[in-house]
Design an enzyme around this catalytic site. Structure first.
Site, PDB file in Angstrom:
ATOM      1  N   HIS A  50       0.818  -1.212   0.000  1.00  0.00           N
ATOM      2  CA  HIS A  50       0.000   0.000   0.000  1.00  0.00           C
ATOM      3  C   HIS A  50       0.855   1.266   0.000  1.00  0.00           C
ATOM      4  O   HIS A  50       0.566   2.221  -0.713  1.00  0.00           O
ATOM      5  CB  HIS A  50      -0.900  -0.043   1.238  1.00  0.00           C
ATOM      6  CG  HIS A  50      -1.956   1.012   1.258  1.00  0.00           C
ATOM      7  ND1 HIS A  50      -3.141   0.879   0.591  1.00  0.00           N
ATOM      8  CD2 HIS A  50      -1.997   2.213   1.871  1.00  0.00           C
ATOM      9  CE1 HIS A  50      -3.873   1.950   0.790  1.00  0.00           C
ATOM     10  NE2 HIS A  50      -3.205   2.786   1.564  1.00  0.00           N
ATOM     11  N   HIS A  96     -10.718   2.354  -1.055  1.00  0.00           N
ATOM     12  CA  HIS A  96     -10.891   1.922   0.328  1.00  0.00           C
ATOM     13  C   HIS A  96     -11.659   0.608   0.311  1.00  0.00           C
ATOM     14  O   HIS A  96     -12.696   0.459   0.958  1.00  0.00           O
ATOM     15  CB  HIS A  96     -11.596   2.992   1.157  1.00  0.00           C
ATOM     16  CG  HIS A  96     -10.926   3.238   2.467  1.00  0.00           C
ATOM     17  ND1 HIS A  96     -11.595   3.590   3.601  1.00  0.00           N
ATOM     18  CD2 HIS A  96      -9.621   3.155   2.824  1.00  0.00           C
ATOM     19  CE1 HIS A  96     -10.730   3.738   4.596  1.00  0.00           C
ATOM     20  NE2 HIS A  96      -9.539   3.479   4.151  1.00  0.00           N
TER      21      HIS A  96
END
Lengths: 744, 229, 80
Positions: A50, A96
């Site tokens: 990430h 998300h």
């Protein structure tokens, strides 16, 4: 409770932090000793997929990121693009996905909060939001609940914060059953000479913490976003962050006020792995060290360990480097807005990242290497195999019935149920609300300028041929901006894929990026920001490759902009950019999937030169005031484009049919680079002349008028019935689900 | 016309209201921070829309207890004009300046769309430019707009002509189908006894220019201009 | 001193949230659920000289802020 920072770093502990043995080896070499627990946490946060983009970096570098108007490309909180008159649009899109699957309301809400923060961190006031949502099959047991929660969460945050949500996508496919996608886009407006960056400058300056207090939310969240889901998903619940739009709204106002005082040297929002990533980034970019004193960090929970504080993903927090002489002024602004303000550290000249807690040093790491030396992989990938060509397609399907199916099924029906839950009018600048080709917001303070926004991707095309699919995502976004009359300026990408450690997924990823890069280059549509979300798999089943492209376009004079609906009766309908049979490509089409029930063949190829020519022609017609009614042909081809124009206006149309050509191909082929425009027939000669000069095809295919849509020899379809069918699916589908907002 | 806007943390349609007042009255409203306990000398005080204090306890509940609201009460007692829109309406009911309460929408969802309103009492400073029974378009954007009042209170409102606006269809029909949020008697806006305080959920400030797709919202502001002229 | 304040909608006031939860319980297969009313709970820590004083303080908090007495009832329980 006692916290031990010097525990043995076991193999299990390393694995729990998502670090591979060779990655841990690299850590040992880098620091010349075993890391402390806090340090291990810091490395795991900085080196996970990430934050480090370790699997994707190699490919992301190939994307075009520069252009005449680009002020800031990828690498900051958001991209910045010049729109003239001393102003810039600041935008980004971010996923998300995993948090939204676990807790849809809060996951989606904090996704929106994060992207808004990225934008106002740069000094821009957010003026528009969009979102691209992908859910599992409608009949899957979890889908309703997830749709309800995600939509309420997006609205709950954005509405309260006060940004209009002007566009987006909602799609259903069984491949997202165990892994939904929630991609949030935000754009803001700033003066070009008042953009703020994350690069710290100056030694011995205060590092200031602003916003909400730190709790244990999301500890390990960035690690979660980089892992596959298994059946133990419910156990991961405690790491979900909770959004507080009220605090974020105050943070926005306080930050903009503070920026206006000249106190801010550098600013970085605390997103994934909050304090760690933000502090390291600010220091590393400015070639400075950072020393943090955790005892000064405002906390919300008792007995927080340094490990937890460094990895907390509590929302609505910022880190800034301030001019010391302005500290009092800055404090007053934050006290006015009742937000926490604490000096938690300082910049140093030793290029170390040092963390102090209760008088001891719990971490001391080389700051540049934390980011720069993150692992980077050229992961193995399999060669792309062309899909088998489309087999014989039955031709005896009823055209009118197919139109009904395509405008009223899960993927073709109106999304009104969704976007009416989003405040799309706030700020009083919205010129086109959701439901058209692009959302349009005027530039406040300017008489004629407006910005257009669209987010697009066709995942089934990407699954069949990732490179063509990548190109198509860019082209469709560019086309949607063009269809309202905007000049596409730049784009942001949100690349959602499966597990990159699988060669076929890595192959898809690389191909898609190459397609995106090629299209962005050809269409002068550079990528200025973005986000990669990998490991979107549950129990080994990956999502459809979904590289969503969010684009921004500039309209010089919004009084001329075009809309999707027919403007009036008695206009000529002209099809632009089509092959001589109007439509031909049925491979991977909506018709094939939803009417015939087959997913097969290659997606329609994208000819970028043609795309540009057709788009420039259409834009010219809009700018010249020749047409105000434009729609591009995408899912469902010409038939669905016409049906949507009729639905949006309540005006019918009579359209011809070609001899000796299958009406199925004509009406449902998904050939790219096509637009339908409606205009005063007296302007047709001008159109033919311009089309010939620009070498773009233009066919007069019919006329607007009446209360039904007649496609060639098919039976007339009542526009009222079409509207009814188009508007019913979503509310009917969601009827049984109690609103997520009720319990949120 | 001189006006002022009360600003609470969490309000977000204050900018819309400032723009509308400035464009229509030609004069920017004065901004009053919520902690102020005195108001400037103005004809009209507006409490705009948004989510004051996140609507965290109940919509408008915390803001209604602010010092500035005490000042608004005095302003109203002096017979001067008070307009509360959306969150502003919620704050006015929570503070007791207007009766009733605004509850969660019937469908439990936030709802943003353009609806129709019927102007009922047109004999007030807020509504004098409307024709009685006139149907106008107006956007709504709220989660808690479901107006509730007990039967006695409702009778009092209706008998005294204190309903300023009702939700209706484009044809003026007032019924359950044209009621977007479940409000009792389709009530969209009400007046206090003296008729100098108006609270309404819809947003006239979002429909005042051709760019908004219509200008029906202007009529309310024109009424006010006429009233204080 | 610790107290728990419960705020519920008055009888006769429609409770759409409660209704939705009631429906959801039914669809989850819970039989025999009569009705559900949603409310709010506040756990308040306060200093007070006596239980009576605490009750008075809490009552005043409810009247002034915690409950909207137009639509809500409240109940106060001293926990310790």
């Amino acid at each position: 409770m006692t916290f031990r920072n010097d525990i043995d770093i076991t193999k299990d502990l390393i694995a729990d932090h998502g670090l591979k043995p060779d990655e841990y080896q690299k850590i040992l070499e880098l620091i010349g000793r075993e890391p402390s627990l806090t340090e291990l946490g810091i490395f795991s946060a900085m080196w996970n997929e990430h934050c480090s983009y370790k699997s994707s970096k190699k490919w992301l570098r190939t994307l075009p990121t520069e252009g005449e108007r680009v002020i800031q490309g990828p690498g900051e909180n958001a991209g910045v693009v010049d729109i003239g008159d001393g102003q810039a649009v600041v935008f980004k899109m971010e996923s998300h996905n995993h948090p939204s699957y676990i807790e849809p309301y809060q996951g989606a809400a904090t996704g929106v909060g994060g992207i808004l923060r990225d934008v106002f961190t740069m000094g821009a006031r957010p003026i528009a939001a969009m979102n691209a949502l992908r859910f599992g099959a409608p009949e899957h047991e979890k889908t309703r609940h997830l749709v309800s929660g995600v939509v309420a969460g997006v609205g709950g945050y954005g509405n309260s914060f006060g940004v209009p949500t002007v566009g987006g996508e909602v799609e259903f496919d069984a491949r997202y059953n165990g892994n939904i996608l929630v991609n949030a886009f935000a754009a803001g407006l700033a003066d070009t000479d008042k953009i703020f960056y994350s690069k710290a400058e100056g030694v011995g300056l205060p590092v200031v913490y602003l916003g909400a207090k730190t709790g244990r939310d999301g500890v390990g969240g960035a690690t979660m976003a980089s892992a596959e889901f298994g059946d133990d998903i419910d156990e991961k619940r405690p790491t979900v962050q909770v959004g507080d739009p009220f605090t974020e709204k105050r943070l926005l106002e306080a930050c903009l006020e503070l920026m206006a005082t000249g106190a801010v040297i550098a600013i970085q929002d605390m997103g994934a792995a909050g304090l760690t990533c933000s502090a390291v980034e600010m220091g590393a970019k400015g070639d400075l060290g950072i020393e943090l004193d955790l005892d000064q960090v405002p906390v919300r929970e008792e007995n927080m360990t340094p490990y937890e504080m460094m990895l907390s993903e509590s929302q609505e927090r910022m880190l800034m480097v301030l001019r010391p002489e302005k500290e009092a002024e800055a404090r007053a602004v934050f006290e006015k807005w009742e937000l926490d303000f604490a000096t938690v550290g300082k910049t140093t000249d030793d290029l170390r990242f040092r963390v102090l807690w209760q008088g001891t040093e719990v971490a001391n790491l080389p700051i540049k290497e934390l980011g720069d030396e993150a692992p980077e992989y050229d992961r193995p990938r399999t060669e792309f195999k062309k899909p088998r060509p489309l087999g014989k397609v039955p031709s005896d399907f009823d055209v009118a019935n197919a139109v009904f199916t395509l405008v009223s099924n899960a993927n073709g029906a109106s999304r009104r149920w969704v976007w009416e839950q989003y405040d799309h009018l706030i700020q009083s600048n919205t010129l086109q609300i959701p439901g058209g080709d692009a959302g349009v917001v005027r530039v406040e303070g300017h008489d004629t300028k407006a910005l257009a926004f669209s987010v697009d991707v066709t995942p089934r095309y990407c699954e069949a041929d990732a490179r063509e699919g990548g190109k198509q995502a860019v082209a469709e976004c560019w086309r949607n901006l063009t269809a309202v009359g905007a000049v596409p300026l730049a784009s942001t990408d949100n690349l959602n894929f499966g597990n990159p450690e699988k060669p076929e997924i890595m192959g898809q990823f690389a191909e898609a990026i190459m397609g995106i890069g090629e299209a962005c280059r050809e269409l002068d549509f550079p990528i200025v920001s973005g986000n990669v979300s990998l490991y979107n798999e549950t129990n080994g089943i990956g999502i459809l490759p979904t590289p969503a492209i969010g684009g921004v376009g500039l309209i010089a004079d919004w009084s001329k902009m075009a809309r999707i609906g027919f403007e009036e009766e008695g206009q000529a309908i002209v099809l632009i950019g089509a092959p001589s049979q109007w439509g031909s490509h049925l491979g991977q089409s909506s018709w094939l999937r939803d009417v015939v029930g087959r997913i097969e063949g290659s997606p329609p190829p994208v000819d970028l030169e043609h795309e540009r020519k057709a788009g420039e022609f259409v834009r010219n017609l809009i700018e010249q005031g020749i047409t105000r009614s434009v729609h591009d042909c995408s899912d469902g081809g010409l038939a669905v484009a016409l049906a949507e124009m009729a639905i949006a206006s309540g005006i019918g149309a009579q359209v011809n049919q070609l001899n000796d050509v299958s009406p199925i191909e004509t009406f449902f082929g998904e050939d790219q680079g096509r637009y339908v425009v409606a205009l005063d027939p007296r302007n047709l000669d001008v159109v033919w002349e311009k089309a010939a000069r620009r070498e773009v095809s233009a066919f007069w295919i019919g006329n607007t008028g009446g209360d039904s849509l007649i496609l060639g020899e098919a039976r007339a379809i009542s526009v009222e019935a079409l509207i009814q069918a188009h508007e019913s699916w979503f509310p009917d589908y969601m009827d049984d689900e109690p609103s997520a907002a009720a319990t949120a | 016309m001189k006006s002022a806007i009360i600003q609470f943390p969490g309000l977000n349609r204050d900018r819309d209201m400032i723009a509308a007042l400035t464009k229509i009255t030609g004069q920017a409203p004065e901004l009053v921070w919520h902690r102020e306990s005195a108001l400037p000398e103005v004809d009209l005080v507006v409490i705009p829309g948004g989510f004051s204090y996140g609507d965290y306890l109940r919509a408008g509940a915390i803001a209604a207890r602010a010092p500035s609201i005490k000042a608004v009460k005095k302003h109203a007692e002096a017979g001067k004009l008070v307009l509360g829109v959306c969150n502003g309406f919620q704050i006015l009911t929570e503070s007791g300046l207007l009766p009733g309460a605004l509850m969660r929408n019937r469908d439990l969802k936030f709802l943003c769309k353009t609806v129709h309103l019927k102007a009922e009492n047109t004999d007030t400073p807020f509504t004098r430019a409307y024709a009685r029974g006139q149907v106008v378009a107006c956007p709504i954007a709220h989660h808690d707009g479901n107006y509730f009042i007990d039967e006695v209170g409702l009778k009092r409102l209706e008998d005294k002509d204190r309903v300023a606006f009702r939700y209706c269809g484009a044809d003026g029909a007032v019924n359950d189908d044209t009621n977007p949020n479940g409000s009792v008697n389709n009530i969209a806006g009400i007046l206090n006894e003296k008729g100098n305080v108006l609270g309404m959920m819809p947003h006239p400030e979002n429909l005042i220019e051709p760019a908004h797709g219509g200008q029906d919202g202007r009529i309310l502001f024109q009424s006010l201009l006429e009233a204080v002229a | 001193m610790k107290a728990r304040v419960t705020v519920t909608l008055k009888n006769g006031v429609l409770d759409p949230q409660g209704k939705a939860i009631e429906g959801a319980l039914g669809s989850l297969g819970f039989d025999g659920v009569g009705s559900v009313r949603q409310g709010k709970v506040f756990d308040v820590e306060l200093t007070a000289g006596s239980e009576g004083e605490a009750q008075d303080k809490l009552k005043s908090m409810c009247e002034q802020l915690l409950a909207n007495t137009v639509i809500e009832d409240y109940a106060i329980t001293l926990v310790e």
